[in-house]
Structures are given as C-alpha cells and as structure tokens.
Design an enzyme around this catalytic site. Sequence first.
Site, PDB file in Angstrom:
ATOM      1  N   GLU A 139     -33.375  17.451  17.743  1.00 43.52           N
ATOM      2  CA  GLU A 139     -33.868  16.338  16.812  1.00 43.52           C
ATOM      3  C   GLU A 139     -34.387  16.883  15.553  1.00 43.52           C
ATOM      4  OE1 GLU A 139     -36.688  14.407  19.015  1.00 43.52           O
ATOM      5  OE2 GLU A 139     -35.586  13.918  20.921  1.00 43.52           O
ATOM      6  N   ALA A 142     -37.398  18.623  16.370  1.00 44.54           N
ATOM      7  CA  ALA A 142     -37.599  19.671  17.308  1.00 44.54           C
ATOM      8  C   ALA A 142     -36.094  20.231  17.466  1.00 44.54           C
ATOM      9  CB  ALA A 142     -37.692  18.819  18.701  1.00 44.54           C
ATOM     10  N   GLU A 375     -27.832  27.620  20.148  1.00 42.81           N
ATOM     11  CA  GLU A 375     -28.199  28.002  21.386  1.00 42.81           C
ATOM     12  C   GLU A 375     -29.580  28.811  21.753  1.00 42.81           C
ATOM     13  OE1 GLU A 375     -25.693  25.530  22.682  1.00 42.81           O
ATOM     14  OE2 GLU A 375     -26.118  26.990  24.377  1.00 42.81           O
ATOM     15  N   GLY A 376     -30.416  28.866  20.781  1.00 38.97           N
ATOM     16  CA  GLY A 376     -31.617  29.405  20.621  1.00 38.97           C
ATOM     17  C   GLY A 376     -31.356  30.440  19.770  1.00 38.97           C
TER      18      GLY A 376
HETATM   19  C1  LIG Z   1     -23.765  24.555  13.573  1.00 35.80           C
HETATM   20  C2  LIG Z   1     -24.728  24.200  14.568  1.00 35.80           C
HETATM   21  C3  LIG Z   1     -24.317  23.337  15.700  1.00 35.80           C
HETATM   22  C4  LIG Z   1     -25.508  22.968  16.556  1.00 35.80           C
HETATM   23  N1  LIG Z   1     -24.891  22.509  17.707  1.00 35.80           N
HETATM   24  C5  LIG Z   1     -25.886  21.599  18.353  1.00 35.80           C
HETATM   25  C6  LIG Z   1     -25.508  20.961  19.888  1.00 35.80           C
HETATM   26  O1  LIG Z   1     -24.180  20.588  19.995  1.00 35.80           O
HETATM   27  N2  LIG Z   1     -26.450  20.334  20.338  1.00 35.80           N
HETATM   28  C7  LIG Z   1     -27.751  20.474  20.139  1.00 35.80           C
HETATM   29  O2  LIG Z   1     -28.588  19.944  20.701  1.00 35.80           O
HETATM   30  N3  LIG Z   1     -28.115  21.145  18.922  1.00 35.80           N
HETATM   31  C8  LIG Z   1     -27.190  21.692  18.304  1.00 35.80           C
HETATM   32  N4  LIG Z   1     -27.715  22.368  17.110  1.00 35.80           N
HETATM   33  C9  LIG Z   1     -29.085  22.970  16.889  1.00 35.80           C
HETATM   34  C10 LIG Z   1     -29.650  24.114  17.086  1.00 35.80           C
HETATM   35  O3  LIG Z   1     -29.837  24.160  18.663  1.00 35.80           O
HETATM   36  C11 LIG Z   1     -31.014  24.107  16.363  1.00 35.80           C
HETATM   37  O4  LIG Z   1     -30.596  24.477  15.107  1.00 35.80           O
HETATM   38  C12 LIG Z   1     -31.694  25.576  17.002  1.00 35.80           C
HETATM   39  O5  LIG Z   1     -32.428  25.113  18.031  1.00 35.80           O
HETATM   40  C13 LIG Z   1     -32.777  25.787  15.904  1.00 35.80           C
HETATM   41  O6  LIG Z   1     -33.572  24.644  15.661  1.00 35.80           O
HETATM   42  P1  LIG Z   1     -33.986  24.405  14.129  1.00 35.80           P
HETATM   43  O7  LIG Z   1     -32.779  24.303  13.400  1.00 35.80           O
HETATM   44  O8  LIG Z   1     -34.861  23.161  14.219  1.00 35.80           O
HETATM   45  O9  LIG Z   1     -34.785  25.515  13.634  1.00 35.80           O
HETATM   46  P2  LIG Z   1     -36.226  25.749  13.845  1.00 35.80           P
HETATM   47  O10 LIG Z   1     -36.536  25.567  15.475  1.00 35.80           O
HETATM   48  O11 LIG Z   1     -37.250  24.857  13.082  1.00 35.80           O
HETATM   49  O12 LIG Z   1     -36.570  27.261  13.528  1.00 35.80           O
HETATM   50  C14 LIG Z   1     -36.602  27.577  12.212  1.00 35.80           C
HETATM   51  C15 LIG Z   1     -36.834  28.946  12.159  1.00 35.80           C
HETATM   52  O13 LIG Z   1     -38.164  29.425  12.658  1.00 35.80           O
HETATM   53  C16 LIG Z   1     -37.973  30.465  13.564  1.00 35.80           C
HETATM   54  N5  LIG Z   1     -38.805  29.957  14.901  1.00 35.80           N
HETATM   55  C17 LIG Z   1     -38.869  29.052  15.368  1.00 35.80           C
HETATM   56  N6  LIG Z   1     -39.850  28.953  16.575  1.00 35.80           N
HETATM   57  C18 LIG Z   1     -40.457  30.241  16.341  1.00 35.80           C
HETATM   58  C19 LIG Z   1     -41.384  30.837  16.983  1.00 35.80           C
HETATM   59  N7  LIG Z   1     -42.072  30.462  18.176  1.00 35.80           N
HETATM   60  N8  LIG Z   1     -41.742  32.173  16.768  1.00 35.80           N
HETATM   61  C20 LIG Z   1     -40.948  32.773  15.650  1.00 35.80           C
HETATM   62  N9  LIG Z   1     -39.956  32.296  15.085  1.00 35.80           N
HETATM   63  C21 LIG Z   1     -39.820  30.860  15.496  1.00 35.80           C
HETATM   64  C22 LIG Z   1     -36.399  30.035  13.921  1.00 35.80           C
HETATM   65  O14 LIG Z   1     -36.029  31.444  14.538  1.00 35.80           O
HETATM   66  C23 LIG Z   1     -35.811  30.009  12.717  1.00 35.80           C
HETATM   67  O15 LIG Z   1     -35.645  31.212  12.194  1.00 35.80           O
HETATM   68  C24 LIG Z   1     -26.823  23.137  16.451  1.00 35.80           C
HETATM   69  C25 LIG Z   1     -27.063  23.901  15.229  1.00 35.80           C
HETATM   70  C26 LIG Z   1     -26.114  24.434  14.084  1.00 35.80           C
HETATM   71  C27 LIG Z   1     -26.552  25.037  12.998  1.00 35.80           C
END
Ligand SMILES: Cc1cc2nc3c(=O)[nH]c(=O)nc-3n(C[C@H](O)[C@H](O)[C@H](O)COP(=O)(O)OP(=O)(O)OC[C@H]3O[C@@H](n4cnc5c(N)ncnc54)[C@H](O)[C@@H]3O)c2cc1C
Length: 395
Positions: A139, A142, A375-376
């Site tokens: 989201e 999230a 995927e994480g």
């Molecule tokens: C091309 C693409 C395809 C995708 N496809 C899907 C899909 O099909 N379905 C779906 O549901 N989602 C999808 N996603 C979303 C994807 O799962 C999220 O982008 C991902 O989980 C990271 O979340 P965020 O982008 O909000 O980054 P954030 O969680 O905000 O993280 C930002 C940065 O902070 C770091 N970080 C976060 N938490 C911590 C912590 N506790 N300690 C240290 N560092 C931390 C992260 O590693 C990252 O570098 C997709 C994303 C992309 C880019």
Amino acid sequence: MDLAMDKATAKRVEGIRALGASQIRPLGLEADRLGRPTPPDHAFFELLLRAGQGRTRWTGEEAPASSEDEGARVGSSRTVLCLAEEMSYWDRGVAVSFPGPGLGEPPLLSMGTLDQKQRFLGPFQDPDRPRWGSFAMTEPGAGSDVAAIATSARKDGDAWILNGAKSFAANASRADWIVVWATVNPKLGREGHRAFVVERGMKGLADFKVERKMGLKAYESTSFTMSDCRVPTANLIGGEEHYATRAGFKGAMRSFNATRPLVAAMAVGIGRAALDESLCFARENDLLADSRIRDRLERIRRRLRVARLLCWKAAWLADYQRPNILEASMAKATAPTVALEAASLGMEMLGEVGARGDHLVEKLFRDVKAMDIVEGTGQVQRIVMARKLVGLPRD
Ligand SMILES: Cc1cc2nc3c(=O)[nH]c(=O)nc-3n(C[C@H](O)[C@H](O)[C@H](O)COP(=O)(O)OP(=O)(O)OC[C@H]3O[C@@H](n4cnc5c(N)ncnc54)[C@H](O)[C@@H]3O)c2cc1C
C-alpha cells in the site's frame, strides 16, 4: 540434492530460449522504448496460450500435493526456477506479463478451499483466453512492514466490505481477480490480516493506474482503490476458520517463501544477460586483453552460479517439505546484488555508449534494480537472516 537438469526441463528451457530470441527480447525492448506495458490483447499472449503457457499449477485436487511421509517430494519448483531464469534472461518484464494466476496462485493453493480453487484457478486449467491473476499486499503506506497495511475489512451479513488503496500490484488492471490482503483490526498487526479474492467488476473496485517505472516496463505495476467494495464471504481465502490461529499472516509469508527463490532466479537470468552483453561488448572493443576486466567478468559469472545454487537449494527444500525460510532469504539477498553488479560492470565498460541510453546493458541496469526491492528488500532479508543466526524469532 540432484543438480542435474532432467530432460523434460532442459527441453522446455530450450523452447524458452528460442521464444526468447524471437519474441520475448524484442517485445521487452519495444515496451521499454514506448514506455508502456504490452497490451493484454497483444497476439503474443494468444501465442503463449497455444504453446501451453498461462496455466495454473493446481492439479484439480483439494490440497496442494502433500505427503504424510515427511521428506517426500511434493513439487517441482526447480523446473519453475529454471524456466523463470531463462525467461528473465530474455526479458524479465515480459516474463511477468505472461498470462497466468501469477503471485495470486500461491495463497490460493496453500490456503484456499476446494470451491475457491475451482472458481479462481479452474479457469486457468485450460484457459479459453489469456487470463491473469494478481496479488496486492503493498500500500502507499505499507511496503516492507506488511503489518502496517491499512486496507480495512468489515463483515456485513454475507459479505465483507473492503476500503483502502493498493499499489504496485502486477497485472492488476487486466486480472480476472486480485488476491487482496486487508485487516479486520490494525491493532492486531499481522494476526488481523485476511486475504480476499476481489473479482474484476466488483462494485467499489476502481481507480486503476499503471505506475511509471524505471525498468521492467513490459508488465504493468498498478495501483487501485476499494471504496465500500462488497466481497462475498465465499471469497475470504480459506474461510473464517482458517484465521482462528496466526495462519492468516503465515499464509502470506508461506507464499513469499515460495516466491523469493523464484524472484532470485529471475535476477540470475538478468545478471546472465548483463554478463553476456558485457562480454560481447568487451570482445568487440578489444577490452579482453586487460586481465583486470577478465577477472571482474569471471568473478560475476562465479557469483551468479553461486546465487543460482542458493535458489535451487531453497526450491529443493520446498519440494521436499522442509523449512526454507533461511535459504529463500539467502537466495533473495544474494542474486539481485550480483545481478546489479553484473549490469553495473557492463555500464562501466560501456562508458559513454551506456550513457546514451540505447544499449541493452543500460536497459538491464534499469531492469535489475527492482529485483532487490520486490518480494522483500535485500535489507529486510538480511535482517531475517541475522535474527535467525543469533536465535531470535523472525519478528
Ligand atoms: C517493480 C515492482 C513490482 C512490485 N510488485 C508487487 C506486487 O505484485 N504486489 C505487491 O503487493 N507489491 C509489489 N511491489 C511492492 C514491493 O513489495 C515493495 O516495494 C517492497 O515491499 C518494499 O516496500 P516499499 O517500496 O514501501 O519500501 P519501504 O518498506 O518503505 O522501504 C524503503 C527502504 O527502507 C528499508 N527498510 C524498510 N524496513 C527496514 C528495517 N526494518 N530495517 C532496515 N531497513 C529497512 C528497505 O530495505 C528499503 O531500502 C512491487 C514493487 C516494485 C518496485
């Protein structure tokens, strides 16, 4: 663990190689140039269907293949990984655009009732047209912290009312249905999570918007909203009893343990493509006489092979019903980093040729970054592994 590729898999990989050169890579380059996903009515998808693609792994049985005999083989994830790696070698964006239930399939397989498998995976057994499924966890507020999802689910008679917004869901606007994760109570964290199948055309499902991406442009990553979206109780995956324990959250995590090695294998495919293109450029430009360049190229090849073995180990454990959280995280933390290094080395070697933005290595450089995010993220995998190393619970 048997490292040999069986004949049937090798033949399928060869088939992908031929399709890759003739169709997958050209389509990926076209989507990149036009800056938009391959449209769902493209003849390529019909062709894939005729070639047997776009099908579910569901066999028609109630439970996914399982065995009382702990340690018995129940799957063929290795084959899936080999095919995914080869497809991604040619174009990972096109690979994800392939019709099929996509990431929505694992939660339906592992948690869905027979009725739900029949209704949602049944049409993918012998599809009459290209069909897609989708998975929406992320989201705007999230991502890594999936416990923070705010899409709400409230029961109202024979339906659940969903409200919220999702982002970056693969193939969502063309999908027959989307597996949507929502919460019945944000205070419960992951224990409040429920997975629903939201079907195309359901009232309140709206505002589909294909996101702009730096790479992987051949498939759509889409945001959408749900406003008082009424979803029948029969679409709550697994039914209410499934969530009586912590199984709701575990269902999502189980899905990720199955898909992380797959994403990692895809990164290996992109890395291999970057290595091959870099080698080709180096050969054509008389760079291979330099031992430092040879050393760096060889180091990439070696590390890509190590990453592939980690992917295979994670898949092998899953196939033999053994825990694979650590190996899935290891594969996911390793492969995208090496693949990014491969593309980065290629860009260094290309110099201003890469900077012009019309060389395949430059496209691979943009494509590969997302592999560390989806995927994480790599960081999150490292947190999981470090906690495991010192004996702390996962979260
Ligand atoms: C091309 C693409 C395809 C995708 N496809 C899907 C899909 O099909 N379905 C779906 O549901 N989602 C999808 N996603 C979303 C994807 O799962 C999220 O982008 C991902 O989980 C990271 O979340 P965020 O982008 O909000 O980054 P954030 O969680 O905000 O993280 C930002 C940065 O902070 C770091 N970080 C976060 N938490 C911590 C912590 N506790 N300690 C240290 N560092 C931390 C992260 O590693 C990252 O570098 C997709 C994303 C992309 C880019």
